[in-house]
Enzyme design. Structure first.
Site, mmCIF file in Angstrom:
data_model
loop_
_atom_site.group_PDB
_atom_site.id
_atom_site.type_symbol
_atom_site.label_atom_id
_atom_site.label_comp_id
_atom_site.label_asym_id
_atom_site.label_seq_id
_atom_site.Cartn_x
_atom_site.Cartn_y
_atom_site.Cartn_z
ATOM 1 N N ASP A 124 4.974 -5.538 0.188
ATOM 2 C CA ASP A 124 5.117 -4.159 0.656
ATOM 3 C C ASP A 124 5.724 -4.104 2.061
ATOM 4 O O ASP A 124 5.406 -4.932 2.925
ATOM 5 C CB ASP A 124 3.747 -3.479 0.701
ATOM 6 N N HIS B 118 6.559 -0.510 3.434
ATOM 7 C CA HIS B 118 6.007 0.779 3.844
ATOM 8 C C HIS B 118 6.646 1.369 5.101
ATOM 9 O O HIS B 118 5.944 1.803 6.019
ATOM 10 C CB HIS B 118 4.489 0.672 4.012
ATOM 11 N N ASP C 243 7.244 -0.769 -2.950
ATOM 12 C CA ASP C 243 6.584 -0.070 -1.847
ATOM 13 C C ASP C 243 7.405 -0.182 -0.563
ATOM 14 O O ASP C 243 6.950 -0.697 0.463
ATOM 15 C CB ASP C 243 5.143 -0.568 -1.649
ATOM 16 N N ASP D 67 6.708 5.314 2.487
ATOM 17 C CA ASP D 67 5.377 5.900 2.747
ATOM 18 C C ASP D 67 4.621 5.160 3.848
ATOM 19 O O ASP D 67 4.770 3.959 4.041
ATOM 20 C CB ASP D 67 4.504 5.943 1.477
ATOM 21 N N ARG D 68 3.822 5.913 4.539
ATOM 22 C CA ARG D 68 2.883 5.469 5.578
ATOM 23 C C ARG D 68 3.560 5.114 6.900
ATOM 24 O O ARG D 68 3.089 5.506 7.959
ATOM 25 C CB ARG D 68 2.017 4.304 5.098
ATOM 26 N N ASN E 126 4.313 1.147 -6.899
ATOM 27 C CA ASN E 126 3.626 2.393 -7.248
ATOM 28 C C ASN E 126 3.973 3.541 -6.297
ATOM 29 O O ASN E 126 3.839 4.713 -6.654
ATOM 30 C CB ASN E 126 2.108 2.183 -7.285
ATOM 31 N N HIS E 127 4.463 3.226 -5.099
ATOM 32 C CA HIS E 127 4.870 4.283 -4.170
ATOM 33 C C HIS E 127 6.274 4.803 -4.452
ATOM 34 O O HIS E 127 6.666 5.822 -3.873
ATOM 35 C CB HIS E 127 4.766 3.800 -2.723
ATOM 36 N N HIS F 31 5.102 -5.718 -9.043
ATOM 37 C CA HIS F 31 4.462 -5.110 -7.877
ATOM 38 C C HIS F 31 2.947 -5.222 -7.910
ATOM 39 O O HIS F 31 2.328 -5.669 -6.948
ATOM 40 C CB HIS F 31 4.845 -3.637 -7.750
ATOM 41 N N ARG G 199 -9.035 2.136 -7.819
ATOM 42 C CA ARG G 199 -7.879 2.941 -7.422
ATOM 43 C C ARG G 199 -7.718 4.189 -8.290
ATOM 44 O O ARG G 199 -7.002 5.116 -7.921
ATOM 45 C CB ARG G 199 -6.586 2.116 -7.519
ATOM 46 N N HIS H 175 1.229 -5.219 -3.362
ATOM 47 C CA HIS H 175 0.321 -4.112 -3.671
ATOM 48 C C HIS H 175 -0.992 -4.099 -2.904
ATOM 49 O O HIS H 175 -1.599 -3.036 -2.750
ATOM 50 C CB HIS H 175 0.048 -4.116 -5.190
#
Length: 311
Positions: A59, A61, A87, A90-91, A119-120, A169, A216, A243
């Site tokens: 990831d 991010h 990923d 995001d964040r 998943n993002h 992922h 989750r 992940h």
């Protein structure tokens, strides 16, 4: 070389210079880039075959300045071949710039960088964890976010190094026993809430025997027995996935048959973790490379309100 191809190459070279300074592209340029990448993704398999040497990454991010440290650690493309296991957004503060850099690299050297879906990379998740809002702030509209979501739908969901190292992922699924089943998934869609495709994006390994419900709310927890069974059925030597935050950047499990790689140091600018990438010289000869977050004096923290400068 036809004129359109020549013009596209010229644009990509210009974009390569642009992204060096943590800049995002003007809207018309970004749309053109998305068109180029869409055509590339459409030619790639659900499980993209890759040959070593190759370096795999977890990831990111949106931590643009730390991604530059990743490249300083592992080498820039095209000198180093990469698989990024999803990923990208995001964040972090710079999801748009991070994704743009990877897409420009993909446009310039399509055979040297493989971008897998995480998943993002979905409409639902990006509207909650920052990427949608970032696109709105920087472009003043949601058009580019929609273009990105269309790209996400086209991304491969796995990579297979030398026919024996699988990269995904998240993790395994009770609905998927073979890589051939992964190849039959209709990937051109928003990630479903349940089922095999969802599980590949969301599942996590755990110290259990078989399967358990995931905290989750999507995917599963899977143990050593389904991992061994899947590896035996598919003649694999290793499963690589991302992940999950691991403080040391990398974590081997199940007698070193599965590895989690995490490539966002000091995740969310507060977790204090180190990051790692895993360089495969051959399918059975790999080397962990560790790196730390860039010091604060070498990064720019954006203001709370960002005025779009392409209107």
């Amino acid at each position: 070389m036809n004129e359109n191809h020549s013009n596209a190459n010229g644009d990509v070279d210009r974009w390569l210079e642009w992204i060096k300074d943590c800049k995002y592209l003007p809207e018309t340029d970004f749309k053109q880039l998305c068109t180029i990448i869409s055509d590339i993704f459409l030619e790639e398999s659900n499980v993209q075959p890759i040959f070593s040497p190759v370096t795999i990454c977890g990831d990111l991010h949106g931590q643009y300045y730390d991604v530059q440290e990743l490249f300083r650690t592992g080498g820039y493309p095209p000198d180093t071949q990469y698989i990024f296991m999803g990923d990208f957004v995001d964040r972090g503060y710079y999801s748009l710039e991070t994704l743009t850099q990877l897409l420009v690299f993909k446009a310039k050297w399509p055979d040297r960088i493989t971008l897998l879906r995480g998943n993002h990379e979905s409409r639902q998740v990006t509207q909650v964890y920052g990427f949608y809002d970032e696109c709105m702030k920087k472009y003043g509209n949601a058009n580019l976010w929609r273009f990105c979501c269309r790209l996400f739908d086209l991304m491969p969901i796995g990579a297979l190094i030398d026919n024996e190292v699988l990269c995904i992922h998240g993790g395994l699924s009770p609905d998927i026993g073979t890589i051939d089943q992964m190849r039959t998934i209709e990937r051109d869609q928003e990630i479903p809430h349940r089922g095999g495709f969802c599980d590949l994006m969301w599942s996590d390994p755990d110290d259990i025997d078989w399967w358990a419900v995931s905290p989750r709310g999507a995917g599963w927890l899977f143990g050593e027995k389904p991992t061994s069974q899947f590896m035996h059925n598919n003649q694999l030597s290793l499963i690589c996935r991302a992940h999950q935050l691991v403080q040391e950047g990398i974590k081997f499990m199940f007698e070193d048959h599965l590895v989690t790689v995490w490539s966002a140091p000091n995740y969310c600018y507060r977790c204090g973790n180190i990051a790692a990438i895993l360089a495969f010289h051959t399918a059975t000869n790999h080397e962990t490379k560790i790196f730390n977050a860039v010091p604060d004096n070498q990064r720019i923290i954006p203001s709370k309100t960002t005025t779009p400068y392409f209107l």
